[in-house]
Design a protein around this motif. Structure first.
Motif, PDB file in Angstrom:
ATOM      1  N   ILE A  62     -10.472   7.299  31.608  1.00  0.00           N
ATOM      2  CA  ILE A  62      -9.561   8.436  31.714  1.00  0.00           C
ATOM      3  C   ILE A  62      -8.185   7.921  32.131  1.00  0.00           C
ATOM      4  O   ILE A  62      -8.054   7.208  33.132  1.00  0.00           O
ATOM      5  CB  ILE A  62     -10.054   9.464  32.754  1.00  0.00           C
ATOM      6  CG1 ILE A  62     -11.432  10.010  32.353  1.00  0.00           C
ATOM      7  CG2 ILE A  62      -9.058  10.600  32.905  1.00  0.00           C
ATOM      8  CD1 ILE A  62     -12.049  10.893  33.415  1.00  0.00           C
ATOM      9  N   GLU A  95      -4.817   9.857  32.869  1.00  0.00           N
ATOM     10  CA  GLU A  95      -4.154  11.155  32.946  1.00  0.00           C
ATOM     11  C   GLU A  95      -2.669  11.046  32.654  1.00  0.00           C
ATOM     12  O   GLU A  95      -2.062  11.967  32.094  1.00  0.00           O
ATOM     13  CB  GLU A  95      -4.393  11.768  34.325  1.00  0.00           C
ATOM     14  CG  GLU A  95      -5.875  12.055  34.579  1.00  0.00           C
ATOM     15  CD  GLU A  95      -6.108  12.601  35.968  1.00  0.00           C
ATOM     16  OE1 GLU A  95      -5.152  12.593  36.788  1.00  0.00           O
ATOM     17  OE2 GLU A  95      -7.245  13.045  36.247  1.00  0.00           O
ATOM     18  N   ASP A  96      -2.057   9.907  33.038  1.00  0.00           N
ATOM     19  CA  ASP A  96      -0.633   9.685  32.740  1.00  0.00           C
ATOM     20  C   ASP A  96      -0.421   8.176  32.663  1.00  0.00           C
ATOM     21  O   ASP A  96      -0.509   7.471  33.657  1.00  0.00           O
ATOM     22  CB  ASP A  96       0.243  10.289  33.836  1.00  0.00           C
ATOM     23  CG  ASP A  96       1.729  10.270  33.452  1.00  0.00           C
ATOM     24  OD1 ASP A  96       2.118   9.485  32.551  1.00  0.00           O
ATOM     25  OD2 ASP A  96       2.490  11.029  34.054  1.00  0.00           O
ATOM     26  N   CYS A 155      -1.496  10.758  27.655  1.00  0.00           N
ATOM     27  CA  CYS A 155      -2.819  11.065  28.221  1.00  0.00           C
ATOM     28  C   CYS A 155      -3.907  10.564  27.272  1.00  0.00           C
ATOM     29  O   CYS A 155      -3.766  10.650  26.037  1.00  0.00           O
ATOM     30  CB  CYS A 155      -2.940  12.576  28.441  1.00  0.00           C
ATOM     31  SG  CYS A 155      -4.519  13.062  29.154  1.00  0.00           S
ATOM     32  N   ARG A 195      -2.346  15.295  31.738  1.00  0.00           N
ATOM     33  CA  ARG A 195      -3.252  16.356  32.133  1.00  0.00           C
ATOM     34  C   ARG A 195      -4.416  15.764  32.905  1.00  0.00           C
ATOM     35  O   ARG A 195      -4.676  14.552  32.855  1.00  0.00           O
ATOM     36  CB  ARG A 195      -3.755  17.154  30.945  1.00  0.00           C
ATOM     37  CG  ARG A 195      -4.498  16.316  29.909  1.00  0.00           C
ATOM     38  CD  ARG A 195      -5.429  17.164  29.058  1.00  0.00           C
ATOM     39  NE  ARG A 195      -6.518  17.683  29.876  1.00  0.00           N
ATOM     40  CZ  ARG A 195      -7.530  18.419  29.419  1.00  0.00           C
ATOM     41  NH1 ARG A 195      -7.540  18.737  28.130  1.00  0.00           N
ATOM     42  NH2 ARG A 195      -8.500  18.823  30.197  1.00  0.00           N
ATOM     43  N   ARG A 196      -5.169  16.622  33.592  1.00  0.00           N
ATOM     44  CA  ARG A 196      -6.378  16.200  34.299  1.00  0.00           C
ATOM     45  C   ARG A 196      -7.608  16.591  33.473  1.00  0.00           C
ATOM     46  O   ARG A 196      -7.560  17.527  32.662  1.00  0.00           O
ATOM     47  CB  ARG A 196      -6.439  16.864  35.677  1.00  0.00           C
ATOM     48  CG  ARG A 196      -5.363  16.395  36.632  1.00  0.00           C
ATOM     49  CD  ARG A 196      -5.513  17.075  37.982  1.00  0.00           C
ATOM     50  NE  ARG A 196      -4.487  16.624  38.909  1.00  0.00           N
ATOM     51  CZ  ARG A 196      -4.596  15.520  39.643  1.00  0.00           C
ATOM     52  NH1 ARG A 196      -5.697  14.773  39.560  1.00  0.00           N
ATOM     53  NH2 ARG A 196      -3.617  15.165  40.462  1.00  0.00           N
TER      54      ARG A 196
END
Length: 375
Positions: free
Chosen positions: A91, A93-94, A110, A135-136
């Motif tokens: 993951i 996120e940024d 992302c 985003r998360r």
């Protein structure tokens, strides 16, 4: 309110998984539906499914936007390469806050990548989702993508298994065709052998039936030979005797051909002595009488390895054929020398038989080579 949103999300996941059942027969369509479903459920800008090509490259095989891309991309230093190397979901996120995760395509910030893992633990590729905005990701979202990745990995593994089965079936079919052709050839050869055996048996019977009256005829001709006959009658008697002898020789050849051929009995053979015996034998027959047969044999010739009886039969046929092609008083020259074409092989000899008969017409191809070199 939260439970209702979660229920709606689960319902969407179930509907997306159910929709995949319609595409199970077409791998490309199935993977495109997987990518589209993941992209829709996560509300990402694009989702792709990649397939590993060796250790250092991957290729996009399905995309949520339906665009085809057969380009090979390097895995080194990329977020997809990190997923393949670690075998775990990733993951980002940024990417501006987490650049060490790996390089991403231009414009995207992302990323969520999940490995395509088979039940045996092999990593086939990835399901990668990209977004232009940070985003998360909720834990349920990651598990959802992993569920879709599991389905995609199973589909790819089954497709590869199907392809291997197809190749195996093709090889098996080719092998069956090959074995069938070999069996048919063996059967045809066996039938031909049986046919030749029947012909040989019939020929042997005919030879024996003809030989009995022929023996009577020869005895009568021999008795007539003791009488004093006029010159024309004596000439006719001589011709009749020669033809009877020739017919007997022909019957012997047919009988020899009809017998099963024994295996070669090789031994050391003095070809010079054998050739001298053959010439003596031919000169005693009617076909050899009146012909001058000359022998030119080099001294100290080494023996050859071969079947004595078959070599003698070959020499007999050659000398007799040479005699039949010339008139009385003509010469036949038999030469036995070391083979000049292979001086490095001292045990290779060259036998040549020449006569002064008419040459073979240019339109008739020769049935025998111009020279026979026993070794």
């Amino acid at each position: 309110m939260q439970s209702r949103a979660r229920w709606q999300r689960d319902q969407q996941v179930i509907e997306a998984l159910s929709s995949l059942l319609d595409s199970v027969g077409d791998l490309n369509r199935y993977l495109e539906r997987v990518a589209s479903s993941v992209c829709h459920l996560l509300r990402m800008d694009v989702t792709v499914i990649t397939l590993c090509e060796g250790d250092d490259f991957d290729r996009v095989i399905a995309s949520s936007d339906g665009e085809e891309d057969h380009t090979l991309y390097t895995l080194h230093g990329t977020v997809t390469g990190t997923v393949v190397d670690t075998g775990r979901s990733l993951i980002v996120e940024d990417t501006r806050l987490n650049p060490e995760a790996g390089e991403m395509p231009d414009g995207y910030l992302c990323y969520l990548g999940v490995p395509l893992r088979t039940p045996h633990g092999d990593i086939l590729g990835t399901v990668c989702s990209f977004s232009y905005s940070p985003r998360r990701f909720a834990e349920e979202e990651v598990r959802t993508v992993e569920l879709f990745a599991e389905r995609a990995a199973m589909a790819i593994a089954h497709y590869r298994l199907y392809q291997e089965q197809q190749r195996f079936n093709e090889l098996l079919e080719a092998e069956v065709i090959k074995r069938t052709q070999e069996l048919r050839a063996a059967q045809a050869k066996l039938i031909e052998q049986e046919r030749l055996a029947a012909i040989g048996e019939f020929a042997a019977m005919i030879v024996h039936e003809i030989r009995n009256p022929l023996t009577t005829v020869k005895m009568g001709l021999k008795a007539l030979g003791r009488l004093v006959l006029a010159e024309p009658d004596q000439l006719r008697l001589t011709l009749a005797s020669e033809e009877a002898n020739r017919l007997e020789d022909l019957l012997n050849e047919i009988l020899q051909f009809s017998k099963p051929q024994r295996a070669m009995q090789t031994e050391s053979v003095n070809l010079a002595a054998l050739l001298q015996d053959v010439v003596t034998q031919v000169q005693e027959t009617p076909i050899g009488q009146g012909r001058i047969i000359e022998l030119a044999i080099a001294p100290n010739l080494p023996p050859v390895v071969g079947d004595r009886n078959k070599l003698k039969q070959v020499c007999l046929n050659l000398v007799r054929n040479a005699c039949e092609a010339v008139m009385e008083g003509d010469r036949i020259r038999c030469t036995l020398l070391p083979d000049a074409d292979t001086p490095q092989s001292p045990q290779r000899l060259c036998l040549s038989i020449h006569n002064g008969g008419p040459p073979i017409p240019p339109g008739d191809p020769p049935r025998f080579p111009p020279k026979t070199c026993p070794s």
